[in-house]
Design an enzyme around this catalytic site. Structure first.
Site, PDB file in Angstrom:
ATOM      1  N   LYS A 125       4.390   2.775  -5.913  1.00 54.84           N
ATOM      2  CA  LYS A 125       3.096   3.444  -6.021  1.00 54.84           C
ATOM      3  C   LYS A 125       3.294   4.926  -5.727  1.00 54.84           C
ATOM      4  CE  LYS A 125      -1.556   3.719  -4.021  1.00 54.84           C
ATOM      5  NZ  LYS A 125      -2.563   3.081  -3.131  1.00 54.84           N
TER       6      LYS A 125
ATOM      7  N   LYS B 147       5.507   2.989  -1.440  1.00 48.69           N
ATOM      8  CA  LYS B 147       4.535   4.009  -1.817  1.00 48.69           C
ATOM      9  C   LYS B 147       5.000   5.354  -1.289  1.00 48.69           C
ATOM     10  CE  LYS B 147      -0.342   5.166  -0.836  1.00 48.69           C
ATOM     11  NZ  LYS B 147      -1.599   4.633  -0.238  1.00 48.69           N
TER      12      LYS B 147
ATOM     13  N   ASP C  39      -2.102  -1.000   2.624  1.00 49.19           N
ATOM     14  CA  ASP C  39      -1.139   0.101   2.474  1.00 49.19           C
ATOM     15  C   ASP C  39      -0.795   0.611   3.865  1.00 49.19           C
ATOM     16  OD1 ASP C  39      -2.229  -0.304  -0.106  1.00 49.19           O
ATOM     17  OD2 ASP C  39      -1.971   1.800  -0.651  1.00 49.19           O
TER      18      ASP C  39
END
Length: 237
Positions: free
Chosen positions: A192, A162, A99
């Protein structure tokens, strides 16, 4: 995941498979991470998400549990070469997912070419089928900047966009941002939601808005409102 089934019908087991069970506090210890892993196995979540210094992790051999690690976290103001090296080290230490945080200032300046190049440098160190999620810090961006950042992420080969690190003073995920991000990537990547997802109701709202993964530190509380009966819904991943 795209489904006509409302999020409210997800069972505990279904909902757990949306969750990256997360521990990113600077003061976290190896003992804290071991406890995180034990709780993740107990709850049946999809993955644990930790800081890169915590790798490699010891995951029970019979556990259906992925490992995610953050990169360029939380500011995103690292040189692309440093982010790429951090990602490469994480891959060598057994991570399944990375991430990364974009350079938020580049997005604010409208330099989405630089955002794309930054993501591409990290993507090059994460071979398929490993997963790259791109944190855009949506609460710090305008809608147009969210769209530009998401388009840059897709162009660079990201698997997910995300919302948030959970550390920015502007805030975390919102239903509006998740919906906008999902509409922008239009199936070319997944979304996300992370930062501020603290309750079962929060989780359902994010899923209904288009999220197919949730970053959650208090997973037990999020799962507590879900029904336990078996469901025909497929897993979220």
């Amino acid at each position: 995941m795209t489904t006509s089934t409302p999020a409210s019908a997800l069972t505990v087991a279904d909902l757990a498979r949306y969750i990256d069970h997360t521990l990113l506090k600077p003061e976290a210890t190896q003992a804290d991470v071991a406890a995180l892993i034990a709780e993740a196995v107990e709850l049946g979540v999809y993955s644990v998400c930790v800081s890169p210094s915590m790798l490699p992790l010891t995951i029970p051999v019979d556990a259906d549990l992925k490992v995610a690690v953050v990169c360029g976290f939380p500011s995103g103001k690292h040189a692309s070469s440093i982010k790429a090296a951090e990602a490469a080290l994480a891959v060598s230490q057994g991570t399944d997912e990375v991430d990364m945080v974009i350079d938020i200032g580049a997005a604010k300046a409208g330099r989405f070419d630089l955002v794309e190049a930054d993501i591409s440098a990290v993507r090059a160190e994460i071979p398929a089928p490993l997963i790259l999620k791109v944190i855009i810090e949506s609460a710090a961006l305008t809608d147009d900047e969210i769209v530009g950042a998401c388009r840059a992420a897709v162009a660079a080969g990201a698997d997910f966009v995300k919302t948030s690190t959970g550390f920015h003073p502007a805030g975390g995920a919102t239903v509006h941002a998740v919906r906008l991000m999902a509409a922008t990537v239009a199936g070319a990547a997944r979304v996300k939601a992370s930062g501020g997802v603290r309750s079962h109701a929060d989780a359902l709202a994010m899923i209904d808005a288009g999220a197919s993964r949730l970053g959650v530190s208090g997973s037990r509380a999020v799962l507590s409102g879900a029904p336990v009966e078996p469901s025909a819904n497929p897993a979220a991943y």
